[in-house]
Scaffold this motif. Sequence first.
Motif, PDB file in Angstrom:
ATOM      1  N   ASP A 145      53.197 -25.895  15.803  1.00  0.00           N
ATOM      2  CA  ASP A 145      52.524 -24.602  15.586  1.00  0.00           C
ATOM      3  C   ASP A 145      53.266 -23.735  14.569  1.00  0.00           C
ATOM      4  OD1 ASP A 145      50.263 -24.871  17.144  1.00  0.00           O
ATOM      5  OD2 ASP A 145      51.079 -23.860  18.900  1.00  0.00           O
ATOM      6  N   ASP A 183      50.300 -30.086  24.122  1.00  0.00           N
ATOM      7  CA  ASP A 183      50.088 -28.722  23.650  1.00  0.00           C
ATOM      8  C   ASP A 183      49.429 -27.852  24.737  1.00  0.00           C
ATOM      9  OD1 ASP A 183      49.775 -26.486  22.031  1.00  0.00           O
ATOM     10  OD2 ASP A 183      48.147 -27.333  20.850  1.00  0.00           O
ATOM     11  N   HIS A 217      46.713 -32.669  16.087  1.00  0.00           N
ATOM     12  CA  HIS A 217      46.740 -31.847  17.311  1.00  0.00           C
ATOM     13  C   HIS A 217      45.679 -30.754  17.254  1.00  0.00           C
ATOM     14  CE1 HIS A 217      48.731 -28.106  15.906  1.00  0.00           C
ATOM     15  NE2 HIS A 217      48.459 -27.626  17.105  1.00  0.00           N
TER      16      HIS A 217
HETATM   17 FE   LIG Z   1      50.476 -25.314  20.328  1.00  0.00          FE
END
Ligand SMILES: [Fe+2]
Length: 188
Positions: A54, A114, A94
């Motif tokens: 991220d 995640d 992701h």
């Molecule tokens: Fe994340």
Amino acid sequence: MYDRDRAIEILTKHLETEYLVRHSYAVEAVMRSLGKKFDPEREKLWAITGLLHDLDADLVDYRAHPELHGPRAIEILREEGFGDEVMYHAIMAHNKCTKTPIKSPLDRAIYAADPITGFINAITLVYPDKKIEKVKVKSITKRMHETRFAAGADREAMWSIEELGMDFRDFAELSLNAMKEISGELGL
Ligand SMILES: [Fe+2]
């Protein structure tokens, strides 16, 4: 190649929001444990992919341009001269909005790891003292079926760990234990 100090330097240079930094550490911990289990020779790759997935979250306007979450992170990593194509592909995959196919166990792991960290976080906050040490695996499996609880948590992504031949319950246990080990850093 997967130097953690350098990864943290890059992460904290680009990601400032505290809960996102904590989330990054949580996903790193879960990915390290998954790496140990599924790909022990590349455990560091798995952990660092979790840590950096991220990286661009403060820089991309996710509502307006969700498809840029992933590509922007990779741009930064290329500029910083860090990581490799295997890591970049997993970071892209992701985020469904990049339409990058999930190809490897690493891709599958980050896709499932995640959301489960946020989910465990939400479960912890329900407890009166908000301490992760009190959380049981059973509360995670139970909450999975309560669709109104943490409705934004992507159940389908979390369940999909089973495609690696791992029971969801075992995944919940591994993730919970990984997060408990760094509860101080997570503020839980
Ligand atoms: Fe994340």
